[in-house]
Write a protein that holds these residues in place. Sequence first.
Motif, PDB file in Angstrom:
ATOM      1  N   LEU A 155       0.824  -1.206   0.000  1.00 15.66           N
ATOM      2  CA  LEU A 155       0.000   0.000   0.000  1.00 15.66           C
ATOM      3  C   LEU A 155       0.860   1.258   0.000  1.00 15.66           C
ATOM      4  O   LEU A 155       0.604   2.199  -0.760  1.00 15.66           O
ATOM      5  CB  LEU A 155      -0.927  -0.008   1.218  1.00 15.66           C
ATOM      6  CG  LEU A 155      -1.798   1.237   1.419  1.00 15.66           C
ATOM      7  CD1 LEU A 155      -2.772   1.376   0.269  1.00 15.66           C
ATOM      8  CD2 LEU A 155      -2.516   1.163   2.738  1.00 15.66           C
ATOM      9  N   ILE A 156       1.883   1.281   0.827  1.00 17.66           N
ATOM     10  CA  ILE A 156       2.763   2.451   0.885  1.00 17.66           C
ATOM     11  C   ILE A 156       3.505   2.635  -0.431  1.00 17.66           C
ATOM     12  O   ILE A 156       3.676   3.755  -0.908  1.00 17.66           O
ATOM     13  CB  ILE A 156       3.732   2.318   2.083  1.00 17.66           C
ATOM     14  CG1 ILE A 156       2.931   2.398   3.380  1.00 17.66           C
ATOM     15  CG2 ILE A 156       4.811   3.384   2.040  1.00 17.66           C
ATOM     16  CD1 ILE A 156       3.723   2.104   4.621  1.00 17.66           C
ATOM     17  N   THR A 157       3.919   1.531  -1.056  1.00 17.15           N
ATOM     18  CA  THR A 157       4.600   1.609  -2.351  1.00 17.15           C
ATOM     19  C   THR A 157       3.679   2.175  -3.417  1.00 17.15           C
ATOM     20  O   THR A 157       4.074   3.048  -4.203  1.00 17.15           O
ATOM     21  CB  THR A 157       5.096   0.217  -2.770  1.00 17.15           C
ATOM     22  OG1 THR A 157       5.930  -0.316  -1.748  1.00 17.15           O
ATOM     23  CG2 THR A 157       5.859   0.284  -4.078  1.00 17.15           C
ATOM     24  N   ILE A 158       2.442   1.701  -3.449  1.00 17.82           N
ATOM     25  CA  ILE A 158       1.479   2.191  -4.438  1.00 17.82           C
ATOM     26  C   ILE A 158       1.207   3.677  -4.218  1.00 17.82           C
ATOM     27  O   ILE A 158       1.180   4.461  -5.177  1.00 17.82           O
ATOM     28  CB  ILE A 158       0.173   1.363  -4.375  1.00 17.82           C
ATOM     29  CG1 ILE A 158       0.429  -0.044  -4.881  1.00 17.82           C
ATOM     30  CG2 ILE A 158      -0.930   2.027  -5.179  1.00 17.82           C
ATOM     31  CD1 ILE A 158      -0.721  -0.992  -4.672  1.00 17.82           C
ATOM     32  N   LEU A 159       1.006   4.080  -2.978  1.00 17.60           N
ATOM     33  CA  LEU A 159       0.758   5.491  -2.688  1.00 17.60           C
ATOM     34  C   LEU A 159       1.948   6.363  -3.064  1.00 17.60           C
ATOM     35  O   LEU A 159       1.777   7.457  -3.616  1.00 17.60           O
ATOM     36  CB  LEU A 159       0.403   5.670  -1.215  1.00 17.60           C
ATOM     37  CG  LEU A 159      -0.986   5.194  -0.803  1.00 17.60           C
ATOM     38  CD1 LEU A 159      -1.155   5.311   0.707  1.00 17.60           C
ATOM     39  CD2 LEU A 159      -2.052   5.976  -1.519  1.00 17.60           C
ATOM     40  N   ALA A 160       3.153   5.891  -2.784  1.00 21.48           N
ATOM     41  CA  ALA A 160       4.350   6.657  -3.138  1.00 21.48           C
ATOM     42  C   ALA A 160       4.462   6.818  -4.656  1.00 21.48           C
ATOM     43  O   ALA A 160       4.777   7.902  -5.150  1.00 21.48           O
ATOM     44  CB  ALA A 160       5.590   5.970  -2.576  1.00 21.48           C
ATOM     45  N   LEU A 161       4.189   5.763  -5.395  1.00 25.96           N
ATOM     46  CA  LEU A 161       4.237   5.841  -6.857  1.00 25.96           C
ATOM     47  C   LEU A 161       3.165   6.771  -7.405  1.00 25.96           C
ATOM     48  O   LEU A 161       3.413   7.529  -8.353  1.00 25.96           O
ATOM     49  CB  LEU A 161       4.096   4.448  -7.464  1.00 25.96           C
ATOM     50  CG  LEU A 161       5.302   3.531  -7.293  1.00 25.96           C
ATOM     51  CD1 LEU A 161       4.977   2.131  -7.784  1.00 25.96           C
ATOM     52  CD2 LEU A 161       6.508   4.091  -8.009  1.00 25.96           C
ATOM     53  N   LEU A 162       1.989   6.741  -6.811  1.00 26.92           N
ATOM     54  CA  LEU A 162       0.914   7.632  -7.262  1.00 26.92           C
ATOM     55  C   LEU A 162       1.257   9.096  -7.007  1.00 26.92           C
ATOM     56  O   LEU A 162       1.032   9.957  -7.866  1.00 26.92           O
ATOM     57  CB  LEU A 162      -0.398   7.270  -6.575  1.00 26.92           C
ATOM     58  CG  LEU A 162      -1.094   6.023  -7.101  1.00 26.92           C
ATOM     59  CD1 LEU A 162      -2.305   5.704  -6.233  1.00 26.92           C
ATOM     60  CD2 LEU A 162      -1.517   6.201  -8.541  1.00 26.92           C
ATOM     61  N   PHE A 163       1.810   9.394  -5.843  1.00 23.99           N
ATOM     62  CA  PHE A 163       2.200  10.772  -5.547  1.00 23.99           C
ATOM     63  C   PHE A 163       3.344  11.229  -6.450  1.00 23.99           C
ATOM     64  O   PHE A 163       3.365  12.376  -6.901  1.00 23.99           O
ATOM     65  CB  PHE A 163       2.566  10.935  -4.072  1.00 23.99           C
ATOM     66  CG  PHE A 163       1.372  11.054  -3.177  1.00 23.99           C
ATOM     67  CD1 PHE A 163       0.476  12.107  -3.313  1.00 23.99           C
ATOM     68  CD2 PHE A 163       1.135  10.109  -2.193  1.00 23.99           C
ATOM     69  CE1 PHE A 163      -0.628  12.219  -2.487  1.00 23.99           C
ATOM     70  CE2 PHE A 163       0.026  10.207  -1.365  1.00 23.99           C
ATOM     71  CZ  PHE A 163      -0.851  11.269  -1.516  1.00 23.99           C
ATOM     72  N   ALA A 164       4.292  10.345  -6.740  1.00 25.53           N
ATOM     73  CA  ALA A 164       5.393  10.698  -7.637  1.00 25.53           C
ATOM     74  C   ALA A 164       4.857  10.973  -9.046  1.00 25.53           C
ATOM     75  O   ALA A 164       5.257  11.953  -9.687  1.00 25.53           O
ATOM     76  CB  ALA A 164       6.426   9.580  -7.660  1.00 25.53           C
ATOM     77  N   ALA A 165       3.953  10.123  -9.524  1.00 24.32           N
ATOM     78  CA  ALA A 165       3.375  10.327 -10.852  1.00 24.32           C
ATOM     79  C   ALA A 165       2.562  11.616 -10.893  1.00 24.32           C
ATOM     80  O   ALA A 165       2.629  12.370 -11.880  1.00 24.32           O
ATOM     81  CB  ALA A 165       2.499   9.136 -11.221  1.00 24.32           C
ATOM     82  N   LEU A 166       1.818  11.896  -9.848  1.00 25.37           N
ATOM     83  CA  LEU A 166       1.041  13.129  -9.781  1.00 25.37           C
ATOM     84  C   LEU A 166       1.951  14.349  -9.812  1.00 25.37           C
ATOM     85  O   LEU A 166       1.674  15.320 -10.519  1.00 25.37           O
ATOM     86  CB  LEU A 166       0.176  13.146  -8.522  1.00 25.37           C
ATOM     87  CG  LEU A 166      -0.703  14.374  -8.313  1.00 25.37           C
ATOM     88  CD1 LEU A 166      -1.740  14.470  -9.429  1.00 25.37           C
ATOM     89  CD2 LEU A 166      -1.377  14.312  -6.961  1.00 25.37           C
ATOM     90  N   PHE A 167       3.041  14.303  -9.071  1.00 26.35           N
ATOM     91  CA  PHE A 167       3.994  15.406  -9.059  1.00 26.35           C
ATOM     92  C   PHE A 167       4.583  15.638 -10.444  1.00 26.35           C
ATOM     93  O   PHE A 167       4.678  16.774 -10.915  1.00 26.35           O
ATOM     94  CB  PHE A 167       5.110  15.116  -8.051  1.00 26.35           C
ATOM     95  CG  PHE A 167       6.171  16.173  -8.032  1.00 26.35           C
ATOM     96  CD1 PHE A 167       5.932  17.393  -7.441  1.00 26.35           C
ATOM     97  CD2 PHE A 167       7.403  15.945  -8.625  1.00 26.35           C
ATOM     98  CE1 PHE A 167       6.909  18.378  -7.427  1.00 26.35           C
ATOM     99  CE2 PHE A 167       8.383  16.916  -8.622  1.00 26.35           C
ATOM    100  CZ  PHE A 167       8.137  18.136  -8.019  1.00 26.35           C
ATOM    101  N   ILE A 168       4.943  14.566 -11.127  1.00 29.11           N
ATOM    102  CA  ILE A 168       5.520  14.683 -12.468  1.00 29.11           C
ATOM    103  C   ILE A 168       4.495  15.244 -13.447  1.00 29.11           C
ATOM    104  O   ILE A 168       4.806  16.138 -14.247  1.00 29.11           O
ATOM    105  CB  ILE A 168       6.055  13.322 -12.943  1.00 29.11           C
ATOM    106  CG1 ILE A 168       7.282  12.942 -12.111  1.00 29.11           C
ATOM    107  CG2 ILE A 168       6.410  13.349 -14.428  1.00 29.11           C
ATOM    108  CD1 ILE A 168       7.735  11.522 -12.304  1.00 29.11           C
TER     109      ILE A 168
END
Length: 60
Positions: free
Chosen positions: A4-17
């Motif tokens: 869950l933490i990995t998925i959330l981190a990837l989503l926030f990184a993609a959103l930032f980009i």
Amino acid sequence: MTTLITILALLFAALFIVVTLTEKYGNRDPEQTAKLSRYIMPLVALLVLAQVIKFAFFSD
């Protein structure tokens, strides 16, 4: 929990980009924005209708 933490981190990184690239290269033409915005409500209505049909006829 790690997944869950990995998925959330990837989503926030993609959103930032995406936000960064959109601000830098995004089209700010109001005329084109108005053209695109007229399609939003019919598409939302179509999505709601599809979900109602899915719920009514294809629920388990």
